[in-house]
Design a protein around this motif. Structure first.
Motif, PDB file in Angstrom:
ATOM      1  N   LEU A 329       0.830  -1.206   0.000  1.00 25.70           N
ATOM      2  CA  LEU A 329       0.000   0.000   0.000  1.00 25.70           C
ATOM      3  C   LEU A 329       0.865   1.257   0.000  1.00 25.70           C
ATOM      4  O   LEU A 329       0.459   2.307  -0.486  1.00 25.70           O
ATOM      5  CB  LEU A 329      -0.903   0.013   1.243  1.00 25.70           C
ATOM      6  CG  LEU A 329      -2.021  -1.027   1.295  1.00 25.70           C
ATOM      7  CD1 LEU A 329      -2.698  -1.001   2.659  1.00 25.70           C
ATOM      8  CD2 LEU A 329      -3.050  -0.799   0.200  1.00 25.70           C
ATOM      9  N   PRO A 346       0.795  -5.128   6.124  1.00 24.34           N
ATOM     10  CA  PRO A 346       0.775  -5.045   7.591  1.00 24.34           C
ATOM     11  C   PRO A 346       0.049  -6.212   8.257  1.00 24.34           C
ATOM     12  O   PRO A 346       0.527  -6.749   9.262  1.00 24.34           O
ATOM     13  CB  PRO A 346       0.052  -3.724   7.865  1.00 24.34           C
ATOM     14  CG  PRO A 346       0.274  -2.891   6.648  1.00 24.34           C
ATOM     15  CD  PRO A 346       0.354  -3.851   5.498  1.00 24.34           C
ATOM     16  N   ASP A 347      -1.093  -6.627   7.707  1.00 20.43           N
ATOM     17  CA  ASP A 347      -1.837  -7.677   8.405  1.00 20.43           C
ATOM     18  C   ASP A 347      -1.159  -9.035   8.276  1.00 20.43           C
ATOM     19  O   ASP A 347      -1.279  -9.878   9.167  1.00 20.43           O
ATOM     20  CB  ASP A 347      -3.287  -7.751   7.914  1.00 20.43           C
ATOM     21  CG  ASP A 347      -4.128  -8.604   8.838  1.00 20.43           C
ATOM     22  OD1 ASP A 347      -4.197  -8.271  10.036  1.00 20.43           O
ATOM     23  OD2 ASP A 347      -4.672  -9.628   8.384  1.00 20.43           O
ATOM     24  N   LYS A 350       1.198  -8.989  10.947  1.00 22.57           N
ATOM     25  CA  LYS A 350       0.530  -9.188  12.242  1.00 22.57           C
ATOM     26  C   LYS A 350       0.303 -10.679  12.497  1.00 22.57           C
ATOM     27  O   LYS A 350       0.553 -11.167  13.603  1.00 22.57           O
ATOM     28  CB  LYS A 350      -0.799  -8.435  12.310  1.00 22.57           C
ATOM     29  CG  LYS A 350      -1.409  -8.476  13.702  1.00 22.57           C
ATOM     30  CD  LYS A 350      -2.545  -7.487  13.883  1.00 22.57           C
ATOM     31  CE  LYS A 350      -3.835  -8.083  13.405  1.00 22.57           C
ATOM     32  NZ  LYS A 350      -4.984  -7.185  13.619  1.00 22.57           N
ATOM     33  N   GLN A 416      -3.877 -18.966   7.575  1.00 24.24           N
ATOM     34  CA  GLN A 416      -4.518 -17.850   6.864  1.00 24.24           C
ATOM     35  C   GLN A 416      -3.524 -17.125   5.961  1.00 24.24           C
ATOM     36  O   GLN A 416      -3.908 -16.645   4.888  1.00 24.24           O
ATOM     37  CB  GLN A 416      -5.125 -16.885   7.902  1.00 24.24           C
ATOM     38  CG  GLN A 416      -6.055 -15.815   7.340  1.00 24.24           C
ATOM     39  CD  GLN A 416      -7.449 -16.340   6.988  1.00 24.24           C
ATOM     40  OE1 GLN A 416      -7.822 -17.443   7.377  1.00 24.24           O
ATOM     41  NE2 GLN A 416      -8.200 -15.557   6.254  1.00 24.24           N
TER      42      GLN A 416
ATOM     43  N   ASN B 446     -10.419 -12.594   4.707  1.00 22.38           N
ATOM     44  CA  ASN B 446     -11.004 -11.608   5.615  1.00 22.38           C
ATOM     45  C   ASN B 446     -10.137 -10.360   5.752  1.00 22.38           C
ATOM     46  O   ASN B 446     -10.661  -9.276   6.064  1.00 22.38           O
ATOM     47  CB  ASN B 446     -11.334 -12.267   6.957  1.00 22.38           C
ATOM     48  CG  ASN B 446     -12.571 -13.152   6.825  1.00 22.38           C
ATOM     49  OD1 ASN B 446     -13.144 -13.272   5.731  1.00 22.38           O
ATOM     50  ND2 ASN B 446     -13.000 -13.770   7.922  1.00 22.38           N
ATOM     51  N   THR B 447      -8.848 -10.495   5.501  1.00 24.50           N
ATOM     52  CA  THR B 447      -8.003  -9.294   5.469  1.00 24.50           C
ATOM     53  C   THR B 447      -8.378  -8.424   4.265  1.00 24.50           C
ATOM     54  O   THR B 447      -8.483  -7.193   4.378  1.00 24.50           O
ATOM     55  CB  THR B 447      -6.515  -9.684   5.378  1.00 24.50           C
ATOM     56  OG1 THR B 447      -6.173 -10.487   6.494  1.00 24.50           O
ATOM     57  CG2 THR B 447      -5.626  -8.445   5.350  1.00 24.50           C
ATOM     58  N   GLY B 519      -3.761  -0.373   6.294  1.00 23.94           N
ATOM     59  CA  GLY B 519      -3.588  -1.829   6.340  1.00 23.94           C
ATOM     60  C   GLY B 519      -3.384  -2.349   7.754  1.00 23.94           C
ATOM     61  O   GLY B 519      -3.813  -3.451   8.086  1.00 23.94           O
ATOM     62  N   ALA B 520      -2.748  -1.544   8.587  1.00 22.34           N
ATOM     63  CA  ALA B 520      -2.475  -1.978   9.965  1.00 22.34           C
ATOM     64  C   ALA B 520      -3.740  -1.957  10.818  1.00 22.34           C
ATOM     65  O   ALA B 520      -3.888  -2.745  11.746  1.00 22.34           O
ATOM     66  CB  ALA B 520      -1.397  -1.099  10.594  1.00 22.34           C
ATOM     67  N   VAL B 523      -8.181  -4.738   9.923  1.00 25.27           N
ATOM     68  CA  VAL B 523      -8.836  -5.936  10.471  1.00 25.27           C
ATOM     69  C   VAL B 523      -9.524  -5.629  11.799  1.00 25.27           C
ATOM     70  O   VAL B 523     -10.672  -6.038  12.025  1.00 25.27           O
ATOM     71  CB  VAL B 523      -7.825  -7.099  10.607  1.00 25.27           C
ATOM     72  CG1 VAL B 523      -8.414  -8.238  11.421  1.00 25.27           C
ATOM     73  CG2 VAL B 523      -7.425  -7.598   9.216  1.00 25.27           C
ATOM     74  N   ASP B 524      -8.845  -4.897  12.661  1.00 29.90           N
ATOM     75  CA  ASP B 524      -9.483  -4.516  13.927  1.00 29.90           C
ATOM     76  C   ASP B 524     -10.680  -3.598  13.660  1.00 29.90           C
ATOM     77  O   ASP B 524     -11.720  -3.714  14.308  1.00 29.90           O
ATOM     78  CB  ASP B 524      -8.475  -3.787  14.830  1.00 29.90           C
ATOM     79  CG  ASP B 524      -7.350  -4.711  15.302  1.00 29.90           C
ATOM     80  OD1 ASP B 524      -7.626  -5.905  15.535  1.00 29.90           O
ATOM     81  OD2 ASP B 524      -6.210  -4.244  15.431  1.00 29.90           O
TER      82      ASP B 524
END
Lengths: 598, 598
Positions: A329, A346-347, A350, A416, B446-447, B519-520, B523-524
């Motif tokens: 991104l 980033p995810d 994570k 995932q 899901n991301t 991006g970070a 998801v949250d």
């Protein structure tokens, strides 16, 4: 196909740089000779065995599973399992931390811990065969008669024979007080055992010439409930006075379960039809004897998930660096490629860091805990032995439940990372999720662990043992409280420590009025306690890393360790906010649900 | 063996008492005739079909899987699948919400939604065969030529033929811009397609006489990347002018994947070797056409997890009432039994209520969302159509990611209620966990959903659509703000709504400087948004329940609904505290990890 590299560098960091285990062993006469070189040589060889011998059998073992020949009641383990086990025995691995009096090498539990972490990464299903044996060894060593020890321990030590735990019956698992298997005393001092057991891991197989089943059963005059249970050693083949194998004892595999995972391990239904056994420990005190085995098994189950977390992480990391898909991104990173490797996202980081942090926290906890176990058994100072034992008891349910729940989170996150490929068997990632899933259930479900922690280990002594753990945190705070660089690691655990103390008092008080309050808070409570322990361990690891960096050490390992600790506190530890709040909510919202659950 | 009862009461509650769908339909000329009785009759029959015809094939389908005959490239679905599909076609179910112009019944999407929830509860793997067809139907209806519509839509409507989505290739899934399959224009206006696709659900089978593959491919002169992709309809058998089947088109199943779950569905590798196809939509605009199908599929995937959550919950509830083990901590409850049913334990209730709350929240969201879809397509007022479409677009990633993640939590919790038996295949619980696991991955991980929500649906229009959803909450607050009984449901969503607005601004601002911040946080962020939506829906459900109770209605259903809403806000909604904090932490702690991930 997945790959596995033994995590020797991180293991050595935890062993030598954080806990200085060799120095600790010097204080224990039995282990005084176990120096750094010995330790490193053992774990290096152990890593070779795991990665070269049992790891290649993991996917094939899952695909093939175990086979029962109903006419002979014999079980065949997946292809290669028997040969790998022979090599394990040949290498003397079963004897690693066994008593030299029975042929063991007498090395510390800490080394056995490291061996088993790697075996579990390589192949959990295979590892359960020797793993269960070790539990049987410990129960017999602690509670067996001289005769039983002489008959069984040398063979369990060498690995020529294996052992099992026969507890569960179709109608009872958690509630062993309900078990029905009978033991009738015979004139010669032996017992005739009759009953049906289920879910017996490594319950029957072709890898060893004899299997020693430790069976819970009731004497004819036994009181009802859990105070009427005795423990018996029931060998597959009776053992003659000269140690050679005699008649086949009627303790048979009647069926194998079809399971979600650990297909390579035989989960046996065991029919016992008048098999001859001998009592282990005292009449009606079988549960206490069994708990020696159970406590060892609970630490072992945590270790299974540690192993799976590590291997899942390694493979997800490799995939994330290799797989190209979309652009970062924040701008193109791999100009020469059609897309960037997914590790730029980033995810994805994570998910990877979640598994890494849980693996490294779990490894630190397991070494911390087994070092305490070594002290409990072999420290010359009785006070150290006692306090170490108390801490091990406190930590055991945390090791079992927190590490296995983290393994669930981590193996799923790593799967995932693979996207659709994670769902496909050949990549191996979904197997880690499936294999890990049982770890949250067996040897006492994670709910049972939480009740053990909050009810038995914390509230029953008014938090005395918890306070001892709190002292360790207090010492670290005292040592590093003025070090600005450590404050990001120290402050959260100091704060959480105080909050947990308050919560303990609060739940204890409410539980006194209504015991369901304990049951309602326990699972959240255990997870908060787990984070307090992991937070403490990450702070200690960060302390070492900061010191090395300050001293001019340029090994990027230490920078990586700090990054992992920072990630842990920023993204994982933070769930304690919600957990504390939920633990405080009380039982009413759970128990006032009869209409909803009608 | 598990059981399944269609949740008609709760479905009717959501349809009629919360959303008054029949009243809404009255405003849409096309659906004005769809009254309460029609709706109830349809869902009752649908429930019968699901529970009686496809549910009994769920475990056997998982065990057997699909079989590929490599010599003929034909795939056989598990035993009974073909016959069940014939019954489905016979009953007219594929036509339920299809256009009457092509033989459809023209009923609202809301009814199709209810049908599919129950089909997914009964058998996700089977349901994917008709489910994928429906996506192909929608893409052709929206973008097909008159000729394509005439050729394909009547057969897809009747269910005589099925459809697929052929997107993924071995080297690209998320990043379709990289795809390589080629389409060469032919003199007659058709195209010759060549390439290799993987992960094609329902990609080959013996249940229908023809399969219409919608294939993404590149024209020879296509620009690079995602702007050079076109969509083609490629039938398994070419269709003659009279509608009868002609030659076999060279689009073959080259292999079937071995997967963690959904074994009953054929996940095919599709080799395309000069197959004849026709273009759907405009050249190089295939992704846009495909997104019609993809958006429908994303709602469908959320529905899969809703179905699995419901059926897992029903079985865990029955087991928890039946299985006796240990006594209640607060005193014996079942005096006449050797132990209490495990539903007396607070944590067992927590697991059950988690699944129940996620099932009921998911059902409310799916009905809410598909009602908006009906409005988007059939409301006479253009403004309503437009705003409904915007809300559907906002909710789609939430439906897909939030409901599937909740399905993961719920199916695992329900499996855990069974203890060791949950791990054994015959109980059926572990299959729900395995089947659900793919839902978090396919149709955009899901991301990817979270980036779609935060990046495309929220930040790209400065939160305008989100504000429209906020208005719904505002209206509820205005309506119930002074009602003390509603405050426990209203206050948390009012507070979270404000917090989410702030967070959106914050992340938008940071993301403007560094896109990795988006991006970070994504998801949250999606999970917080999901709770805001569920919170709103639970508040509306509680509102109805409170009014009924106040009016003297003694049906315990309403008390149960309030208990579920209270549990939801007390134990599930609370994770937003940690999620908000983690979303705020920023990208540095994730991206500054090169040494850790070395």
């Amino acid at each position: 196909m997945p790959s596995y590299t033994p995590p020797l560098r991180d293991m050595q960091f935890v062993l030598h740089e954080v806990f200085h285990v060799a120095d600790e062993f010097k204080a224990m006469p039995k282990h005084a000779e176990t120096d750094v070189d010995t330790i490193n040589a053992v774990i290096e060889e152990a890593g070779k065995f795991a990665s070269e011998v049992t790891f290649p059998l993991n996917i094939s073992g899952d695909e093939e599973g175990c086979t029962l020949d109903k006419s002979t009641h014999e079980v065949t383990a997946p292809k290669g399992f028997k040969e790998a086990y022979a090599q394990f025995v040949e290498g003397g691995w079963p004897a690693l931390s066994c008593d030299p009096a029975f042929g063991g090498q007498g090395l510390p539990y800490v080394l056995n811990q490291c061996l088993y972490e790697m075996l579990n990464s390589a192949n959990q299903a295979w590892t359960m065969y020797p793993g269960l044996s070790h539990g049987a060894y410990e129960a017999l060593q602690a509670h067996g008669t001289d005769d039983q020890k002489k008959t069984y321990l040398p063979k369990l030590t060498s690995g020529e024979w294996t052992g099992t735990m026969c507890l569960t019956e179709p109608h009872c698992g958690t509630d062993l007080g309900m078990l029905r298997t009978k033991a009738e005393p015979q004139a010669d001092g032996t017992y005739k055992i009759t009953g049906n057991k289920i879910f017996i891991s490594a319950g029957e197989h072709d890898m060893a010439e004899n299997i020693i089943h430790l069976v819970l059963a009731r004497l004819p005059d036994a009181p009802k409930g859990s105070k009427g249970i005795s423990l018996f050693a029931v060998p597959k083949f009776n053992v003659k006075a000269d140690g050679s194998l005699g008649d086949r004892n009627p303790i048979f595999c009647a069926g194998l379960e079809h399971k979600m995972g650990i297909h390579g391990n035989a989960t046996a239904q065991i029919a016992i039809d008048g098999a001859i056994g001998t009592m282990v420990g005292e009449p009606n005190k079988g549960l206490a004897a069994m708990f020696v085995m159970m406590n060892a098994a609970r630490l072992g189950v945590g270790n299974q998930s540690l192993g799976l977390t590590e291997v899942a992480y390694q493979n997800a990391l490799a995939y994330a660096k290799d797989r190209i898909q979309m652009r970062s991104l924040s701008g193109v990173k791999a100009k020469d490629k059609d897309a960037d490797p997914i590790i730029v996202h980033p995810d994805v980081r994570k998910m990877l860091m979640t598994a890494k942090a849980y693996a490294e926290g779990g490894r630190a906890l397991q070494v911390f805990c087994t070092l305490l176990l070594d002290k409990e058994h072999h420290h010359p100072d009785a006070k150290v032995r006692k306090e170490s034992g108390e801490l091990v008891a406190l930590l055991t349910p945390i090791v079992k439940a927190f590490i296995t729940d983290n393994g669930h989170i981590s193996t799923n996150a790593c799967m995932q990372v693979f996207g659709g490929h994670g769902f496909i068997k050949e990549w191996g990632m979904e197997q880690y999720v499936r294999d890990n899933r049982i770890n949250m259930i067996y040897e006492g479900t994670n709910t049972v662990q939480s009740l053990d922690l909050l009810g038995r280990k914390v509230l029953s002594n008014n938090g005395a043992t918890l306070k001892k753990f709190g002292k360790l945190i207090g010492a670290l705070v005292a040592e590093e409280g003025v070090n600005e660089k450590m404050s990001e690691f120290i402050t959260p655990i100091a704060v959480l420590g105080e909050q947990l103390t308050k919560l303990t008092t609060e739940v204890g008080f409410k539980g006194f009025q209504n015991p369901d309050e304990v049951g309602a808070a326990a699972v959240d409570y255990l997870r908060v306690a787990g984070h307090l322990v992991f937070g403490y361990l990450f702070a200690r690891m960060a302390q070492v890393a900061l010191r090395e960096i300050a001293a001019g050490n340029t090994d990027p390992f230490y920078v990586g360790k700090l990054q992992t600790a920072r990630f842990y506190f920023a993204k994982l530890f933070t769930e304690t906010a919600t957990l504390m709040r939920n633990a405080r909510t009380g039982s009413k919202v759970l128990m006032d649900t009869d209409a909803a659950l009608a």
